[in-house]
Design a protein around this motif. Structure first.
Motif, PDB file in Angstrom:
ATOM      1  N   ARG A  91       0.836  -1.205   0.000  1.00 56.37           N
ATOM      2  CA  ARG A  91       0.000   0.000   0.000  1.00 56.37           C
ATOM      3  C   ARG A  91       0.870   1.255   0.000  1.00 56.37           C
ATOM      4  O   ARG A  91       0.626   2.199  -0.757  1.00 56.37           O
ATOM      5  N   VAL A  92       1.890   1.266   0.846  1.00 53.02           N
ATOM      6  CA  VAL A  92       2.791   2.420   0.884  1.00 53.02           C
ATOM      7  C   VAL A  92       3.519   2.572  -0.447  1.00 53.02           C
ATOM      8  O   VAL A  92       3.672   3.689  -0.966  1.00 53.02           O
ATOM      9  N   ALA A  93       3.951   1.465  -1.024  1.00 58.35           N
ATOM     10  CA  ALA A  93       4.659   1.509  -2.304  1.00 58.35           C
ATOM     11  C   ALA A  93       3.770   2.119  -3.390  1.00 58.35           C
ATOM     12  O   ALA A  93       4.252   2.873  -4.243  1.00 58.35           O
ATOM     13  N   ARG A  94       2.480   1.811  -3.345  1.00 61.13           N
ATOM     14  CA  ARG A  94       1.556   2.328  -4.366  1.00 61.13           C
ATOM     15  C   ARG A  94       1.498   3.854  -4.356  1.00 61.13           C
ATOM     16  O   ARG A  94       1.344   4.483  -5.400  1.00 61.13           O
ATOM     17  N   HIS A  95       1.633   4.438  -3.187  1.00 58.24           N
ATOM     18  CA  HIS A  95       1.463   5.887  -3.065  1.00 58.24           C
ATOM     19  C   HIS A  95       2.785   6.625  -2.877  1.00 58.24           C
ATOM     20  O   HIS A  95       2.780   7.805  -2.512  1.00 58.24           O
ATOM     21  N   THR A  96       3.892   5.932  -3.105  1.00 53.79           N
ATOM     22  CA  THR A  96       5.216   6.548  -3.028  1.00 53.79           C
ATOM     23  C   THR A  96       5.678   6.894  -4.433  1.00 53.79           C
ATOM     24  O   THR A  96       5.496   6.111  -5.369  1.00 53.79           O
ATOM     25  N   GLY A  97       6.281   8.066  -4.597  1.00 53.31           N
ATOM     26  CA  GLY A  97       6.712   8.509  -5.923  1.00 53.31           C
ATOM     27  C   GLY A  97       7.762   7.603  -6.530  1.00 53.31           C
ATOM     28  O   GLY A  97       8.465   6.868  -5.829  1.00 53.31           O
ATOM     29  N   ARG A  98       7.867   7.655  -7.840  1.00 55.31           N
ATOM     30  CA  ARG A  98       8.868   6.829  -8.523  1.00 55.31           C
ATOM     31  C   ARG A  98      10.285   7.185  -8.092  1.00 55.31           C
ATOM     32  O   ARG A  98      11.201   6.362  -8.200  1.00 55.31           O
ATOM     33  N   ASP A  99      10.466   8.424  -7.632  1.00 60.79           N
ATOM     34  CA  ASP A  99      11.770   8.834  -7.122  1.00 60.79           C
ATOM     35  C   ASP A  99      11.885   8.568  -5.627  1.00 60.79           C
ATOM     36  O   ASP A  99      12.789   9.064  -4.971  1.00 60.79           O
ATOM     37  N   HIS A 100      10.927   7.762  -5.097  1.00 59.16           N
ATOM     38  CA  HIS A 100      10.889   7.352  -3.690  1.00 59.16           C
ATOM     39  C   HIS A 100      10.491   8.479  -2.738  1.00 59.16           C
ATOM     40  O   HIS A 100      10.694   8.366  -1.527  1.00 59.16           O
ATOM     41  N   THR A 101       9.905   9.542  -3.277  1.00 58.66           N
ATOM     42  CA  THR A 101       9.432  10.636  -2.433  1.00 58.66           C
ATOM     43  C   THR A 101       8.209  10.194  -1.644  1.00 58.66           C
ATOM     44  O   THR A 101       7.268   9.616  -2.198  1.00 58.66           O
ATOM     45  N   MET A 102       8.233  10.467  -0.356  1.00 58.14           N
ATOM     46  CA  MET A 102       7.102  10.158   0.516  1.00 58.14           C
ATOM     47  C   MET A 102       6.471  11.438   1.044  1.00 58.14           C
ATOM     48  O   MET A 102       7.179  12.371   1.431  1.00 58.14           O
ATOM     49  N   ASN A 103       5.155  11.448   1.037  1.00 59.49           N
ATOM     50  CA  ASN A 103       4.404  12.548   1.639  1.00 59.49           C
ATOM     51  C   ASN A 103       3.851  12.125   2.997  1.00 59.49           C
ATOM     52  O   ASN A 103       3.727  10.933   3.298  1.00 59.49           O
ATOM     53  N   GLU A 104       3.494  13.111   3.766  1.00 60.53           N
ATOM     54  CA  GLU A 104       2.882  12.859   5.070  1.00 60.53           C
ATOM     55  C   GLU A 104       1.578  12.073   4.925  1.00 60.53           C
ATOM     56  O   GLU A 104       1.327  11.112   5.665  1.00 60.53           O
ATOM     57  N   GLN A 105       0.755  12.490   3.963  1.00 57.33           N
ATOM     58  CA  GLN A 105      -0.566  11.906   3.773  1.00 57.33           C
ATOM     59  C   GLN A 105      -0.792  11.561   2.306  1.00 57.33           C
ATOM     60  O   GLN A 105      -0.024  11.962   1.433  1.00 57.33           O
ATOM     61  N   TRP A 106      -1.877  10.806   2.052  1.00 60.45           N
ATOM     62  CA  TRP A 106      -2.341  10.541   0.695  1.00 60.45           C
ATOM     63  C   TRP A 106      -3.773  11.030   0.567  1.00 60.45           C
ATOM     64  O   TRP A 106      -4.593  10.803   1.461  1.00 60.45           O
ATOM     65  N   ASN A 107      -4.071  11.688  -0.526  1.00 63.31           N
ATOM     66  CA  ASN A 107      -5.444  12.127  -0.754  1.00 63.31           C
ATOM     67  C   ASN A 107      -6.376  10.919  -0.727  1.00 63.31           C
ATOM     68  O   ASN A 107      -6.134   9.927  -1.418  1.00 63.31           O
TER      69      ASN A 107
END
Length: 274
Positions: free
Chosen positions: A224-240
């Motif tokens: 689930r986290v991988a699905r919403h992580t950017g291709r450059d591995h950028t992580m955000n605090e939240q997901w819309n």
């Protein structure tokens, strides 16, 4: 829970240093905190309460269900007191999953593509059901990356806790959690129910089966986290909650730390199973 663990550690250190008075003082305060922690399990047996005897603050958190309890268990719990292996924490994790499962549209997606392979994904969860902080303002709270990673770590750490035991009894609360998770990983529910109240010894077929099942369950949330992580591995605090795109603080250190902690627990578990 953090204060309780710190005082226990302080008492142990003081004893090693020969300061008996300080050790007894810290232990006494820790005992008092423990008596306050014990009543936090809800009367209906569904989850550990985040607040008791509320006297101020946010009045909207009516469910008293908060993923900070899971984080506290992972980072601060001592053996037995709402630890990862406790039945109370299994009930709490199940309550969290049930509550958030239908809150976010992105949870309707059951699979994601990782390196060209379609894999099942777990439920994205937020901080608490009544959250209104959306990353930039207030409306409806979104799922959080670090908490979803914590769900993965919980399952891995639970398996590691069992791996350290010569034998254990699978609680009915854990059976309920595993059964709830089964449709997501296409698990064998008959195998789960066969573990009910059963004494499982290290080396038994059921022992390795349970560890593998918990590994698969944890992988749901890593995916689930991988699905919403950017291709450059950028992580955000939240997901819309509707689109799954990143919201809130970009490159939040805690998001990376939570995922790294889960990944380390997974690596250790894989080395034991395989």
């Amino acid at each position: 829970m953090a204060q309780h663990r710190a005082l226990r550690a302080g008492a142990s250190l003081a004893l090693r240093l020969g300061d008996i008075d300080a050790s007894q003082k810290y232990s006494g305060v820790a005992d008092q905190i423990e008596t306050l922690l014990l009543p936090r399990f809800s009367t209906n047996g569904s989850h550990v309460l985040t607040t008791i005897e509320w006297s101020g603050g946010l009045s909207t958190k009516t469910s008293n269900l908060d993923t900070q309890v899971l984080l506290a268990s992972l980072h601060y719990s001592t053996n037995g007191l709402y630890s990862v292996g406790s039945s109370e924490m299994a009930s709490t994790v199940l309550a969290i999953l049930r509550r958030f499962e239908h809150m976010y549209d992105i949870n309707q997606v059951a699979y994601t593509d990782i390196n060209g392979i379609s894999v099942p994904i777990g439920v994205a969860v937020g901080r608490y059901p009544e959250d209104v902080y959306n990353g930039v303002g207030t409306s409806l709270g979104n799922p959080w990356s670090l908490v979803t990673s914590a769900l993965a770590e919980y399952h891995y750490r639970l398996a590691l806790a069992y791996a350290d035991m010569e034998y254990f009894v699978v609680s009915s609360e854990l059976i309920s959690l595993l059964n709830w998770t089964a449709p997501y990983i296409r698990g064998n529910t008959e195998q789960i129910y066969s573990l009910q109240a059963k004494l499982v010894y290290k080396g038994d077929r059921e022992f390795r089966g349970l560890l593998s099942y918990l590994l698969a369950a944890g992988d749901l949330y890593m995916a689930r986290v991988a699905r919403h992580t950017g291709r450059d591995h950028t992580m955000n605090e939240q997901w819309n909650m509707y689109t799954g795109y990143g919201r809130g603080a970009i490159h939040l250190t805690w998001s990376y730390a939570a995922h790294t902690s889960a990944a380390r627990a997974r690596s250790k578990l894989v080395s034991i199973i395989y």
